[in-house]
Design a protein around this motif. Structure first.
Motif, short mmCIF file in Angstrom:
data_model
loop_
_atom_site.label_atom_id
_atom_site.label_comp_id
_atom_site.label_asym_id
_atom_site.label_seq_id
_atom_site.Cartn_x
_atom_site.Cartn_y
_atom_site.Cartn_z
N HIS A 127 91.06 22.49 81.50
CA HIS A 127 91.13 23.60 80.55
C HIS A 127 92.27 24.54 80.93
O HIS A 127 92.07 25.65 81.42
N ASP A 182 89.92 20.63 73.92
CA ASP A 182 88.77 21.29 74.55
C ASP A 182 88.45 22.60 73.84
O ASP A 182 88.47 23.68 74.43
N GLN A 230 93.80 30.32 77.99
CA GLN A 230 93.73 29.65 76.69
C GLN A 230 95.11 29.55 76.05
O GLN A 230 96.00 30.36 76.32
#
Length: 332
Positions: free
Chosen positions: A252, A50, A295
């Protein structure tokens, strides 16, 4: 030779060509690629999902840390779990997004290795054939993306599965989101073939490590949660064939869920750029081992008998790791 005889021969040749094409199609096995390991027999790779946003949402920062970890581990390749190019995949093989989101982002020397990639749902919203095109390999030789395929190493086999066509939701309202279903329709026939090919390959595999990679999670506490279609159709085949890891993106985040019914580990690496915040589903504490909604990426190190998986954040810090061990099986 009269006209009727010529017609008969022409018709026969046409049918022969049809049957050759048909049987090639229905009996085709998953394409296999050989991946060498290190001189000491070990294997290491990174997993990112992603990601493709032209460097935005910390994609460039994640890429920087991937380069550092990749150099430290002397990685052999990179795995992409899909949603490679936002928001709607690639428009064509010469789409500048390929260079802007891939070639010019992952520039570290350690990342100049094969990138084995699957398609995500956002990739299906563009021109799927563009991402599958060999033209991209001429633009950047690292790139290899197919619907479903196998990577063979001396100790491990990685089975890449096209999971987007399994999800019923994408077919319910085609006017809301358009998907490029060329090569997938008729859907039921396509899914039967994928499941048959994967099950056959898993059953015949003699690798000490069996790793399956798809875009959608089987189990997840993230934004999208479990994928019920994969729980029903794919999970039983993984458990029956002693798969060690199922690796995915789509949510995510970074997460680790441990099956309570088999040795299977569910590993999500979908933090390549934009991440979810504060949106998750609760799971049993015995299953849930780690969840991070920022992230980052994942690293995998394997020997014949031991494995180490680590989750790295946007600064490269290891947030969670797990060690796995395997008995070494030898042929009699």
């Amino acid at each position: 030779m009269d006209g009727s005889c010529k017609h008969f021969i022409s018709l026969s040749l046409a049918w022969l060509a049809f049957f050759c094409l048909y049987f090639t199609f229905v009996s085709a096995e998953l394409q296999r690629f050989q991946q060498p390991v290190k001189a000491d027999g070990s294997l290491s790779f990174l997993v990112i999902g992603d990601w493709g946003r032209k460097g935005a949402y910390n994609q460039s920062e994640v890429a920087l840390q991937m380069g550092k970890v990749g150099e430290k581990l002397s990685i052999d390749f990179v795995v992409s779990t899909g949603d490679n190019f936002y928001d709607k995949g690639l428009a064509s093989p010469d789409d500048p997004d390929f260079k802007d989101s891939f070639t010019e982002i992952y520039t570290a020397n350690s990342l100049q290795k094969h990138w084995y990639s699957v398609l995500g749902n956002h990739d299906y919203r563009g021109n799927v054939r563009a991402q599958l095109s060999p033209i991209l390999r001429r633009i950047d030789s690292r790139w290899l993306c197919l619907r479903s395929f196998i990577v063979n190493t001396e100790m491990a086999e990685l089975f890449f599965i096209d999971t987007t066509p399994f999800v019923d939701e994408y077919f319910r309202n085609p006017k809301h989101q358009k998907f490029d279903w060329r090569g997938v329709i008729p859907r039921k026939k396509y899914l039967r073939r994928v499941l048959k090919d994967v099950e056959s390959a898993l059953r015949e595999s003699v690798a000490n490590w069996k790793i399956v990679i798809g875009h959608h999670p089987i189990r997840s506490m993230g934004h999208h949660g479990d994928t019920k279609e994969l729980i029903m159709q794919l999970l039983p085949k993984l458990e029956a064939n002693n798969v060690d890891m199922y690796i995915n993106g789509h949510d995510h985040c970074l997460e680790h869920i441990s099956s309570i019914t088999s040795p299977l580990q569910f590993l999500t690496s979908g933090g390549g750029s934009k991440a979810w915040k504060g949106d998750f589903h609760y799971l049993d504490r015995d299953e849930m081992k780690f969840y991070y909604d920022g992230q980052g990426f994942m690293s995998v190190e394997l020997t014949q008998t031991n494995g180490r998986i680590a989750f790295h954040d946007v600064l490269g810090k290891v947030l969670h790791s797990l060690d796995l061990s395997k008995q070494l099986y030898t042929a009699m």
